[in-house]
Write a protein that holds these residues in place. Structure first.
Motif, PDB file in Angstrom:
ATOM      1  N   UNK A 116       0.436  -5.174 -14.667  1.00 23.98           N
ATOM      2  CA  UNK A 116       0.861  -4.443 -13.749  1.00 23.98           C
ATOM      3  C   UNK A 116       2.146  -3.312 -14.210  1.00 23.98           C
ATOM      4  N   UNK A 117       2.200  -1.802 -13.225  1.00 26.04           N
ATOM      5  CA  UNK A 117       2.728  -1.013 -13.579  1.00 26.04           C
ATOM      6  C   UNK A 117       3.551  -0.258 -12.286  1.00 26.04           C
ATOM      7  N   UNK A 118       4.745  -0.973 -12.864  1.00 22.56           N
ATOM      8  CA  UNK A 118       5.894  -0.469 -11.818  1.00 22.56           C
ATOM      9  C   UNK A 118       6.229   0.777 -11.922  1.00 22.56           C
ATOM     10  N   UNK A 119       7.306   1.396 -10.557  1.00 21.32           N
ATOM     11  CA  UNK A 119       7.334   2.652 -10.856  1.00 21.32           C
ATOM     12  C   UNK A 119       8.112   3.136  -9.507  1.00 21.32           C
ATOM     13  N   UNK A 120       9.435   3.683  -9.720  1.00 22.48           N
ATOM     14  CA  UNK A 120      10.385   3.830  -8.700  1.00 22.48           C
ATOM     15  C   UNK A 120      10.451   4.884  -7.880  1.00 22.48           C
ATOM     16  N   UNK A 121      10.401   4.553  -6.008  1.00 23.46           N
ATOM     17  CA  UNK A 121       9.911   5.754  -5.635  1.00 23.46           C
ATOM     18  C   UNK A 121      10.910   6.208  -5.336  1.00 23.46           C
ATOM     19  N   UNK A 122      11.166   7.169  -4.197  1.00 18.48           N
ATOM     20  CA  UNK A 122      12.559   7.931  -3.504  1.00 18.48           C
ATOM     21  C   UNK A 122      12.937   6.768  -2.540  1.00 18.48           C
ATOM     22  N   UNK A 123      11.850   5.677  -2.310  1.00 18.01           N
ATOM     23  CA  UNK A 123      12.752   5.032  -1.054  1.00 18.01           C
ATOM     24  C   UNK A 123      11.451   3.462  -1.408  1.00 18.01           C
ATOM     25  N   UNK A 124      12.533   2.529  -2.251  1.00 20.23           N
ATOM     26  CA  UNK A 124      11.536   1.879  -2.626  1.00 20.23           C
ATOM     27  C   UNK A 124      11.239   1.617  -4.002  1.00 20.23           C
ATOM     28  N   UNK A 125       9.865   1.270  -4.271  1.00 16.54           N
ATOM     29  CA  UNK A 125       9.450   0.436  -5.531  1.00 16.54           C
ATOM     30  C   UNK A 125       7.735   0.750  -5.143  1.00 16.54           C
ATOM     31  N   UNK A 126       7.012   1.385  -6.478  1.00 20.61           N
ATOM     32  CA  UNK A 126       5.375   1.046  -6.217  1.00 20.61           C
ATOM     33  C   UNK A 126       4.972  -0.384  -7.332  1.00 20.61           C
ATOM     34  N   UNK A 127       4.291  -0.978  -6.859  1.00 20.86           N
ATOM     35  CA  UNK A 127       3.386  -1.593  -7.440  1.00 20.86           C
ATOM     36  C   UNK A 127       2.705  -1.814  -8.272  1.00 20.86           C
ATOM     37  N   UNK A 128       1.821  -1.727  -8.975  1.00 17.38           N
ATOM     38  CA  UNK A 128       0.260  -1.581  -9.027  1.00 17.38           C
ATOM     39  C   UNK A 128      -0.117  -2.930  -9.742  1.00 17.38           C
ATOM     40  N   UNK A 129      -1.526  -3.708  -9.663  1.00 15.62           N
ATOM     41  CA  UNK A 129      -1.981  -4.655 -10.574  1.00 15.62           C
ATOM     42  C   UNK A 129      -3.405  -4.624 -10.071  1.00 15.62           C
ATOM     43  N   UNK A 144      -4.692  -5.361   3.692  1.00 13.65           N
ATOM     44  CA  UNK A 144      -5.569  -4.879   3.550  1.00 13.65           C
ATOM     45  C   UNK A 144      -6.338  -4.656   2.834  1.00 13.65           C
ATOM     46  N   UNK A 145      -7.864  -5.728   2.925  1.00  9.39           N
ATOM     47  CA  UNK A 145      -8.190  -5.431   1.784  1.00  9.39           C
ATOM     48  C   UNK A 145      -9.514  -4.694   2.128  1.00  9.39           C
ATOM     49  N   UNK A 146      -9.652  -4.381   1.441  1.00  7.83           N
ATOM     50  CA  UNK A 146     -11.487  -3.762   1.452  1.00  7.83           C
ATOM     51  C   UNK A 146     -13.139  -3.802   0.337  1.00  7.83           C
ATOM     52  N   UNK A 147     -13.703  -3.694   0.449  1.00  7.41           N
ATOM     53  CA  UNK A 147     -14.709  -3.730  -0.564  1.00  7.41           C
ATOM     54  C   UNK A 147     -15.398  -2.796  -1.160  1.00  7.41           C
ATOM     55  N   UNK A 148     -15.810  -2.193  -1.672  1.00  9.77           N
ATOM     56  CA  UNK A 148     -16.426  -1.121  -2.076  1.00  9.77           C
ATOM     57  C   UNK A 148     -17.567  -1.315  -3.148  1.00  9.77           C
ATOM     58  N   UNK A 149     -18.898  -0.953  -2.704  1.00 12.82           N
ATOM     59  CA  UNK A 149     -19.748  -0.513  -3.639  1.00 12.82           C
ATOM     60  C   UNK A 149     -20.071   0.141  -5.188  1.00 12.82           C
ATOM     61  N   UNK A 178      -0.846  -3.819  -0.007  1.00 11.02           N
ATOM     62  CA  UNK A 178       0.274  -5.095   1.255  1.00 11.02           C
ATOM     63  C   UNK A 178       1.825  -4.186   1.002  1.00 11.02           C
ATOM     64  N   UNK A 179       2.399  -3.841   2.103  1.00 10.45           N
ATOM     65  CA  UNK A 179       4.091  -3.974   1.884  1.00 10.45           C
ATOM     66  C   UNK A 179       5.197  -4.845   2.168  1.00 10.45           C
ATOM     67  N   UNK A 180       6.070  -4.288   1.754  1.00 15.01           N
ATOM     68  CA  UNK A 180       7.013  -5.766   1.585  1.00 15.01           C
ATOM     69  C   UNK A 180       8.358  -5.403   2.049  1.00 15.01           C
ATOM     70  N   UNK A 181       9.451  -5.421   2.281  1.00 13.36           N
ATOM     71  CA  UNK A 181      11.478  -5.072   2.762  1.00 13.36           C
ATOM     72  C   UNK A 181      11.265  -3.751   3.901  1.00 13.36           C
ATOM     73  N   UNK A 182      12.628  -3.418   3.771  1.00 15.95           N
ATOM     74  CA  UNK A 182      13.023  -2.425   4.834  1.00 15.95           C
ATOM     75  C   UNK A 182      12.568  -1.017   4.796  1.00 15.95           C
ATOM     76  N   UNK A 183      12.420  -0.558   5.786  1.00 14.39           N
ATOM     77  CA  UNK A 183      11.877   0.818   5.223  1.00 14.39           C
ATOM     78  C   UNK A 183      12.605   1.558   4.492  1.00 14.39           C
ATOM     79  N   UNK A 184      13.747   1.339   4.377  1.00 18.83           N
ATOM     80  CA  UNK A 184      14.613   2.068   3.382  1.00 18.83           C
ATOM     81  C   UNK A 184      14.638   1.678   2.021  1.00 18.83           C
ATOM     82  N   UNK A 185      14.144   0.789   1.366  1.00 17.50           N
ATOM     83  CA  UNK A 185      13.414  -0.270   0.292  1.00 17.50           C
ATOM     84  C   UNK A 185      12.258  -0.545   0.230  1.00 17.50           C
ATOM     85  N   UNK A 186      11.209  -0.137   0.923  1.00 14.36           N
ATOM     86  CA  UNK A 186      10.095  -0.581   1.065  1.00 14.36           C
ATOM     87  C   UNK A 186       9.538  -0.657  -0.407  1.00 14.36           C
TER      88      UNK A 186
END
Length: 325
Positions: A128-141, A211-216, A262-270
């Motif tokens: 799990x990697x968390x990085x702050x954005x200008x408005x909100x946060x990006x979480x990659x798993x 949004x789920x995508x399968x790639x071969x 997937x995204x959650x939260x208000x637009x200003x703190x997405x």
């Protein structure tokens, strides 16, 4: 000369990995500055250890028949200092995994005891990697499920529903859970043409409209939204064939990747979340059966021919008994 060639390959491999890591860092920084999304974080088996291992091509998949005392996986790109990793054992216990920087590549590892005991079965590795954005946060798993197993251990846990169930962690912001990907003997059981089911969860709860995508590995991809219970289904295509049927191997496995956004939260703190799961698939069952049928026909034809020759010679000898004098 061989040693110098190996050194040249190692230097080239190190330069290549370094260049790729630098490009990933620059693109990631540019993406964050522009408010764009970071690339998906993906786990894959690490190159073998030992002299010159940097020059070795890392395997695309791992075999469930080759247990290792230490499992190691490389990450597809750089991660922040806030990145953390955990492994869920077959018993449900959760331990921290180690993230180490090996040159330009981040490698995640965890120990796995050998033998038919508590470590026998499915291990789920999470990064799990968390990085702050200008408005909100990006979480990659990134998630990888390894089957720690050996047929020589005796299969004491085969067909055990607790050991065979695909588990999840309620501490993971977003994960993809694959179902029916292995059989009761802890063998990978996915082939081209199969209908596959996945569930998207956030902290253990179903996620709708992800949004789920399968790639071969062959380049085919398809995206579908998850339903109200987080479920999504794909039919895996047969998009790769051997150039020569003599190269056909029923045990050959190629990877495919399932990505969820997937995204959650208000637009200003997405809070934007992505998650990946990598698994492997063999040739289509129909192709394997047709090859077996063809082999059976050839053997039957050879057997019939041999029997015909034998009967003909026997009949000829019976009609001309002097031929044996």
């Amino acid at each position: 000369m061989d040693r110098m060639d190996n050194m040249d390959r190692m230097d080239w491999a190190s330069w290549r990995w370094g260049a790729m890591a630098m490009v990933a860092v620059v693109l990631g920084a540019a993406g964050l500055a522009a408010g764009g999304e970071l690339p998906f974080l993906v786990l894959a088996p690490a190159p073998p250890r030992g002299a010159g291992h940097e020059a070795c091509a890392p395997p695309a998949v791992e075999s469930e028949h080759r247990p290792q005392p230490v499992r190691a996986y490389r990450l597809s790109g750089p991660v922040s200092d806030a990145a953390a990793a955990w492994v869920q054992r077959p018993t449900g216990a959760v331990d921290e995994a180690v993230i180490r920087q090996q040159g330009p590549v981040a490698v995640v590892s965890f120990p796995a005891a050998m033998g038919d005991g508590p470590m026998h079965g499915l291990h789920s590795l999470y990064v799990v990697d968390r990085q702050a954005l200008a408005a909100g946060e990006e979480i990659r798993v990134a998630k990888w499920v390894t089957i720690h197993h050996s047929c020589g251990w005796g299969h004491a846990y085969k067909h055990d529903p607790e050991r065979l169930t695909a588990h999840c962690l309620d501490t993971i912001p977003l994960e993809v859970v694959g179902h029916d990907l292995w059989d009761g003997n802890f063998h990978s059981d996915v082939r081209a043409g199969d209908q596959l089911r996945f569930q998207v969860l956030s902290f253990g709860r179903p996620v709708a409209e992800a949004a789920v995508r399968l790639k071969t590995a062959g380049g085919w991809e398809k995206e579908e939204p998850s339903d109200q219970e987080g479920w999504v289904a794909f039919q895996l295509p047969a998009d790769s064939f051997p150039g020569d049927w003599g190269e056909f191997r029923s045990s050959q496995r190629t990877p495919f990747t399932v990505q969820a956004r997937w995204s959650t939260g208000p637009e200003e703190a997405r809070t934007r979340m992505t998650s990946t799961l990598v698994w492997r698939a063999g040739p289509a069952r129909a192709a394997y059966r047709s090859r077996l049928a063809g082999l059976a026909l050839v053997l039957a034809g050879l057997g019939a021919s041999g029997l015909g020759v034998f009967l003909f010679r026997r009949r000829l000898r019976w009609r001309q008994p002097w031929a044996s004098l």
